[in-house]
Design an enzyme around this catalytic site. Structure first.
Site, PDB file in Angstrom:
ATOM      1  N   GLU A 223       0.829  -1.215   0.000  1.00  0.00           N
ATOM      2  CA  GLU A 223       0.000   0.000   0.000  1.00  0.00           C
ATOM      3  C   GLU A 223       0.862   1.264   0.000  1.00  0.00           C
ATOM      4  O   GLU A 223       0.442   2.323   0.444  1.00  0.00           O
ATOM      5  CB  GLU A 223      -0.946  -0.022   1.203  1.00  0.00           C
ATOM      6  CG  GLU A 223      -1.901  -1.223   1.112  1.00  0.00           C
ATOM      7  CD  GLU A 223      -3.020  -1.217   2.140  1.00  0.00           C
ATOM      8  OE1 GLU A 223      -3.025  -0.358   3.037  1.00  0.00           O
ATOM      9  OE2 GLU A 223      -3.884  -2.104   2.036  1.00  0.00           O
ATOM     10  N   LYS A 349     -16.013  -1.881   2.504  1.00  0.00           N
ATOM     11  CA  LYS A 349     -15.301  -2.264   1.274  1.00  0.00           C
ATOM     12  C   LYS A 349     -16.313  -2.857   0.304  1.00  0.00           C
ATOM     13  O   LYS A 349     -16.935  -3.893   0.611  1.00  0.00           O
ATOM     14  CB  LYS A 349     -14.253  -3.326   1.578  1.00  0.00           C
ATOM     15  CG  LYS A 349     -13.031  -2.849   2.339  1.00  0.00           C
ATOM     16  CD  LYS A 349     -12.196  -4.049   2.746  1.00  0.00           C
ATOM     17  CE  LYS A 349     -10.874  -3.660   3.378  1.00  0.00           C
ATOM     18  NZ  LYS A 349     -10.291  -4.796   4.127  1.00  0.00           N
TER      19      LYS A 349
HETATM   20  C1  2PG Z   1      -7.400  -4.245   5.152  1.00  0.00           C
HETATM   21  C2  2PG Z   1      -7.161  -4.224   3.671  1.00  0.00           C
HETATM   22  C3  2PG Z   1      -6.922  -2.860   3.075  1.00  0.00           C
HETATM   23  P1  2PG Z   1      -6.554  -6.194   2.095  1.00  0.00           P
HETATM   24  O1  2PG Z   1      -7.082  -5.221   5.840  1.00  0.00           O
HETATM   25  O2  2PG Z   1      -8.002  -3.313   5.690  1.00  0.00           O
HETATM   26  O3  2PG Z   1      -5.958  -2.122   3.716  1.00  0.00           O
HETATM   27  O4  2PG Z   1      -6.193  -5.155   3.271  1.00  0.00           O
HETATM   28  O5  2PG Z   1      -7.065  -5.422   0.946  1.00  0.00           O
HETATM   29  O6  2PG Z   1      -5.266  -6.925   1.799  1.00  0.00           O
HETATM   30  O7  2PG Z   1      -7.594  -7.136   2.651  1.00  0.00           O
HETATM   31 MG    MG Z   2      -8.241  -4.283   7.673  1.00  0.00          MG
END
Ligand code: 2PG
Ligand code: MG
Length: 426
Positions: A223, A349
């Site tokens: 990231e 998300k």
């Molecule tokens: C999280 C995410 C984004 P990933 O854990 O919050 O930062 O990680 O997209 O790898 O699930």
């Molecule tokens: Mg997370």
């Protein structure tokens, strides 16, 4: 709204992994449309923009929760799309809900494993963009208006705080850090000031880390935060805290420990030792106090509703207790978290649930129960900036889009800046 054509293709995300990109082509405006639009708006550019296509793409997570919507291999998703394309183009959808629930019913499974959450989402995002344009709305205004279809009217005008992930560990970096994200969060309500503070801090931190570890040891994680050979989580926190204190920056530290990733054989494996949930709880308490931490995301593993509730009860007044893998943007899991008081802020998300409508429904449910929301990117990102509009649209407390570096992260921060500046002009 009818869609004239849809093109789906495979692109590569920021980790170089294949993912989906969709393009929606609107029905060409009829003569009647053109006359009407010309009368409504003398600028013919609006007619042109209404007739051009929109593009969306989906990111992918690495530290994923087990309860997230299914993701299909892009090749297979392309095949599935070939089977449903005609039925989408035949229909005239009256709104976002009708479009999203049409796809949900075509899929027919609770986890979207038939068509894939990634395929359904990329289509849902494109529909949102096209529908917003069709109605001459900015995407964030359109998304805000959708909240009311879930019986929720947003009254606040606040702008999301950027949450910059400046040191990467866990699944997102090769470093020895157990915790996944070490973040800084500007305390300013002015987004432009917050962004420049983030930039300044990030650059100073780079110099400090290069002096400490040597240039060749300071790498970037997934990231765009720094990945270095820290000897402990505290060492990373110490460097950040000192930099904040020395410059009196109006910044606070946030953490996404992503604890599911280091929960093994009923213990949290941190710094080479196994911690019980009580022990890790005490550990969190001590670092929250020592480093004036403002937020803690996924401090316990993905089914630990009770431990989240314990933390919320003791520290919730002072800290954002953020649920990510625990709630996975899923209405039922959020309901359970609300009932058990397992947190006070939900990470949002789109990819975890797979449609724009269900995402908004979850945000509405959170607000009705006085929870805050934080919209988040994924570790494997694309140049798509949809989440910037989503964060503004739903009045999220914050947005997590990584470090202020790398095009796929900056796409989100720059779109936020654009919206921020346009709101200042009004
Ligand atoms: C999280 C995410 C984004 P990933 O854990 O919050 O930062 O990680 O997209 O790898 O699930
Ligand atoms: Mg997370």
């Amino acid at each position: 709204m009818k869609i004239k054509d849809i093109q789906l293709k495979i692109i590569l995300d920021s980790r170089g992994n294949p993912t989906l990109e969709a393009e929606f082509f609107p029905e060409t405006p009829t003569d009647a449309d053109l006359t009407r639009t010309n009368a409504e708006n003398s600028q013919s550019s609006s007619v042109l923009s209404r007739s051009s296509s929109v593009v969306s793409s989906v990111p992918a997570g690495k530290s994923k929760g087990s309860y997230e919507a299914a993701v299909l291999e892009p090749e297979l998703a392309m095949e599935k799309f070939g089977q449903i394309k005609k039925s989408i183009l035949e229909k005239d959808f009256k709104d976002q809900k009708e479009f999203d629930y049409f796809l949900i019913s075509l899929d027919g499974t609770p986890t979207k494993k038939n068509l894939g959450g990634n395929l359904i989402l990329v289509l849902s995002m494109c529909f949102a963009r096209l529908f917003a344009r069709h109605n001459n709305l900015e995407l964030h205004d359109y998304l805000r208006s959708l909240l009311s279809t879930f019986n929720f009217q947003l009254s606040t005008q606040s702008f999301p705080h950027p949450i910059f992930n400046v040191i990467n560990g866990g699944a997102h970096a090769k470093s020895s850090l157990d915790f996944q994200e070490f973040q800084i969060i500007p305390q300013s309500e002015d987004f432009a000031i917050g962004l420049s503070l983030g930039e300044e801090f990030y650059k100073k931190l780079q110099r400090i880390l290069e002096d400490k570890f040597g240039k060749d040891k300071v790498l970037l994680g997934d990231e765009a935060g720094f990945s270095c050979p820290f000897s402990s989580n505290e060492e990373a926190l110490e460097v950040m805290y000192e930099l904040i204190e020395k410059n009196k920056y109006p910044l606070r530290i946030g953490l996404d420990t992503a604890a599911t990733q280091f929960f093994k054989e009923n213990k949290y494996q941190v710094g080479g030792s196994g911690y019980s949930s009580e022990q890790i709880f005490d550990y969190y308490k001590s670092i929250i106090n020592r480093y004036n931490i403002i937020s803690l995301e996924d401090p316990f593993s993905e089914d630990s509703f009770d431990d989240f509730a314990h933390l919320e009860k003791e520290m919730g007044g002072a800290v954002l207790v953020i649920t990510d893998d625990l709630t996975v943007t899923n209405k039922e899991r959020l309901k359970k978290s609300i009932e058990t008081k397992s947190g006070n802020t939900i990470l949002i998300k789109l990819t975890q649930i797979g449609t724009v409508s269900e995402t908004l429904e979850v945000a509405a449910l959170a607000y009705e129960n006085n929870w805050k929301t934080i919209v988040s990117h994924r570790s494997g990102e694309t140049l798509d900036d949809f989440i910037a509009d989503l964060a503004v649209g739903i009045g999220a407390w914050g947005i997590k889009a990584g470090a202020p570096a790398k095009p796929e992260r900056m796409a989100k921060y720059n779109r936020l800046l654009e919206i921020w500046q346009s709101q200042l002009k009004v």
